[in-house]
Motif scaffolding. Structure first.
Motif, PDB file in Angstrom:
ATOM      1  N   LYS A  53       0.824  -1.199   0.000  1.00 37.55           N
ATOM      2  CA  LYS A  53       0.000   0.000   0.000  1.00 37.55           C
ATOM      3  C   LYS A  53       0.865   1.257   0.000  1.00 37.55           C
ATOM      4  CE  LYS A  53      -1.989  -1.545   3.675  1.00 37.55           C
ATOM      5  NZ  LYS A  53      -2.796  -1.565   4.910  1.00 37.55           N
ATOM      6  N   GLN A  54       2.159   1.068   0.204  1.00 35.37           N
ATOM      7  CA  GLN A  54       3.114   2.178   0.207  1.00 35.37           C
ATOM      8  C   GLN A  54       4.464   1.627  -0.222  1.00 35.37           C
ATOM      9  OE1 GLN A  54       2.944   3.425   4.241  1.00 35.37           O
ATOM     10  NE2 GLN A  54       4.036   1.668   5.036  1.00 35.37           N
ATOM     11  N   GLU A  55       5.399   2.517  -0.439  1.00 34.15           N
ATOM     12  CA  GLU A  55       6.748   2.103  -0.829  1.00 34.15           C
ATOM     13  C   GLU A  55       7.358   1.288   0.308  1.00 34.15           C
ATOM     14  OE1 GLU A  55       9.965   1.496  -3.132  1.00 34.15           O
ATOM     15  OE2 GLU A  55       8.182   2.565  -3.769  1.00 34.15           O
ATOM     16  N   PRO A  56       7.810   0.059   0.013  1.00 28.56           N
ATOM     17  CA  PRO A  56       8.407  -0.745   1.076  1.00 28.56           C
ATOM     18  C   PRO A  56       9.759  -0.176   1.504  1.00 28.56           C
ATOM     19  CG  PRO A  56       8.550  -1.888  -1.023  1.00 28.56           C
ATOM     20  CD  PRO A  56       7.754  -0.641  -1.260  1.00 28.56           C
ATOM     21  N   ASP A  57       9.998  -0.205   2.803  1.00 27.73           N
ATOM     22  CA  ASP A  57      11.288   0.256   3.306  1.00 27.73           C
ATOM     23  C   ASP A  57      12.315  -0.860   3.132  1.00 27.73           C
ATOM     24  OD1 ASP A  57      10.687  -1.577   5.318  1.00 27.73           O
ATOM     25  OD2 ASP A  57      10.315  -0.055   6.836  1.00 27.73           O
ATOM     26  N   ALA A  58      13.533  -0.624   3.569  1.00 29.23           N
ATOM     27  CA  ALA A  58      14.613  -1.597   3.392  1.00 29.23           C
ATOM     28  C   ALA A  58      14.305  -2.915   4.084  1.00 29.23           C
ATOM     29  CB  ALA A  58      15.929  -1.017   3.913  1.00 29.23           C
ATOM     30  N   THR A  59      13.689  -2.860   5.252  1.00 30.48           N
ATOM     31  CA  THR A  59      13.341  -4.081   5.982  1.00 30.48           C
ATOM     32  C   THR A  59      12.328  -4.900   5.193  1.00 30.48           C
ATOM     33  OG1 THR A  59      13.755  -3.006   8.099  1.00 30.48           O
ATOM     34  CG2 THR A  59      12.392  -4.992   8.132  1.00 30.48           C
ATOM     35  N   ALA A  60      11.310  -4.254   4.680  1.00 25.72           N
ATOM     36  CA  ALA A  60      10.284  -4.949   3.901  1.00 25.72           C
ATOM     37  C   ALA A  60      10.892  -5.583   2.659  1.00 25.72           C
ATOM     38  CB  ALA A  60       9.169  -3.995   3.516  1.00 25.72           C
ATOM     39  N   LYS A  61      11.747  -4.862   1.971  1.00 26.75           N
ATOM     40  CA  LYS A  61      12.393  -5.400   0.769  1.00 26.75           C
ATOM     41  C   LYS A  61      13.229  -6.630   1.102  1.00 26.75           C
ATOM     42  CE  LYS A  61      12.497  -1.042  -1.732  1.00 26.75           C
ATOM     43  NZ  LYS A  61      13.324   0.020  -2.291  1.00 26.75           N
ATOM     44  N   THR A  62      13.943  -6.594   2.222  1.00 25.92           N
ATOM     45  CA  THR A  62      14.746  -7.739   2.647  1.00 25.92           C
ATOM     46  C   THR A  62      13.862  -8.936   2.963  1.00 25.92           C
ATOM     47  OG1 THR A  62      16.466  -6.292   3.523  1.00 25.92           O
ATOM     48  CG2 THR A  62      16.429  -8.553   4.343  1.00 25.92           C
ATOM     49  N   ILE A  63      12.764  -8.688   3.667  1.00 28.30           N
ATOM     50  CA  ILE A  63      11.846  -9.767   4.021  1.00 28.30           C
ATOM     51  C   ILE A  63      11.252 -10.401   2.765  1.00 28.30           C
ATOM     52  CG2 ILE A  63       9.598 -10.267   5.083  1.00 28.30           C
ATOM     53  CD1 ILE A  63      10.387  -8.158   7.245  1.00 28.30           C
ATOM     54  N   ILE A  64      10.815  -9.579   1.832  1.00 22.23           N
ATOM     55  CA  ILE A  64      10.225 -10.100   0.593  1.00 22.23           C
ATOM     56  C   ILE A  64      11.246 -10.918  -0.182  1.00 22.23           C
ATOM     57  CG2 ILE A  64       9.281  -9.439  -1.653  1.00 22.23           C
ATOM     58  CD1 ILE A  64       7.939  -7.041  -0.164  1.00 22.23           C
ATOM     59  N   GLU A  65      12.455 -10.411  -0.321  1.00 23.20           N
ATOM     60  CA  GLU A  65      13.487 -11.141  -1.071  1.00 23.20           C
ATOM     61  C   GLU A  65      13.848 -12.460  -0.388  1.00 23.20           C
ATOM     62  OE1 GLU A  65      14.518 -10.535  -4.189  1.00 23.20           O
ATOM     63  OE2 GLU A  65      13.001  -8.970  -4.075  1.00 23.20           O
ATOM     64  N   THR A  66      13.910 -12.467   0.934  1.00 20.00           N
ATOM     65  CA  THR A  66      14.193 -13.708   1.663  1.00 20.00           C
ATOM     66  C   THR A  66      13.051 -14.693   1.490  1.00 20.00           C
ATOM     67  OG1 THR A  66      15.501 -12.487   3.290  1.00 20.00           O
ATOM     68  CG2 THR A  66      14.714 -14.671   3.929  1.00 20.00           C
ATOM     69  N   GLN A  67      11.827 -14.204   1.565  1.00 19.02           N
ATOM     70  CA  GLN A  67      10.651 -15.062   1.414  1.00 19.02           C
ATOM     71  C   GLN A  67      10.635 -15.724   0.037  1.00 19.02           C
ATOM     72  OE1 GLN A  67       8.085 -15.169   3.986  1.00 19.02           O
ATOM     73  NE2 GLN A  67       7.538 -17.020   2.888  1.00 19.02           N
ATOM     74  N   LYS A  68      11.136 -15.031  -0.979  1.00 24.68           N
ATOM     75  CA  LYS A  68      11.162 -15.588  -2.338  1.00 24.68           C
ATOM     76  C   LYS A  68      11.997 -16.855  -2.429  1.00 24.68           C
ATOM     77  CE  LYS A  68      10.238 -11.382  -4.970  1.00 24.68           C
ATOM     78  NZ  LYS A  68      10.776 -10.417  -5.941  1.00 24.68           N
ATOM     79  N   THR A  69      12.953 -17.021  -1.533  1.00 27.12           N
ATOM     80  CA  THR A  69      13.770 -18.237  -1.550  1.00 27.12           C
ATOM     81  C   THR A  69      13.056 -19.403  -0.883  1.00 27.12           C
ATOM     82  OG1 THR A  69      14.898 -17.753   0.545  1.00 27.12           O
ATOM     83  CG2 THR A  69      15.898 -16.871  -1.487  1.00 27.12           C
ATOM     84  N   LEU A  70      11.992 -19.107  -0.135  1.00 24.26           N
ATOM     85  CA  LEU A  70      11.289 -20.125   0.632  1.00 24.26           C
ATOM     86  C   LEU A  70       9.898 -20.454   0.103  1.00 24.26           C
ATOM     87  CD1 LEU A  70      12.135 -18.613   4.128  1.00 24.26           C
ATOM     88  CD2 LEU A  70      13.314 -20.513   2.986  1.00 24.26           C
ATOM     89  N   ALA A  71       9.342 -19.583  -0.728  1.00 27.62           N
ATOM     90  CA  ALA A  71       7.959 -19.754  -1.170  1.00 27.62           C
ATOM     91  C   ALA A  71       7.777 -19.144  -2.558  1.00 27.62           C
ATOM     92  CB  ALA A  71       7.009 -19.087  -0.179  1.00 27.62           C
TER      93      ALA A  71
END
Length: 56
Positions: free
Chosen positions: A9-27
């Protein structure tokens, strides 16, 4: 593999981007940016077919 949908709903911050990229390796991750993507039929389809939905 779990299917995870991130709805932004808004621009993801650095933490959100890291979480999303990590999640991509798992799901199978799909990211929808509600600020620019207004295809509600597609969004509803993604929501229905996902195992987990995370809004940011």
């Amino acid at each position: 593999m779990a299917k995870v949908l991130y709805i932004l709903k808004q621009e993801p911050d650095a933490t959100a981007k890291t979480i999303i990229e990590t999640q991509k390796t798992l799901a199978d991750v799909t990211v929808i940016d509600m600020r620019t993507d207004k295809d509600y039929d597609k969004i509803i389809g993604e929501v229905v077919s996902s195992d987990k939905i995370i809004t940011w």
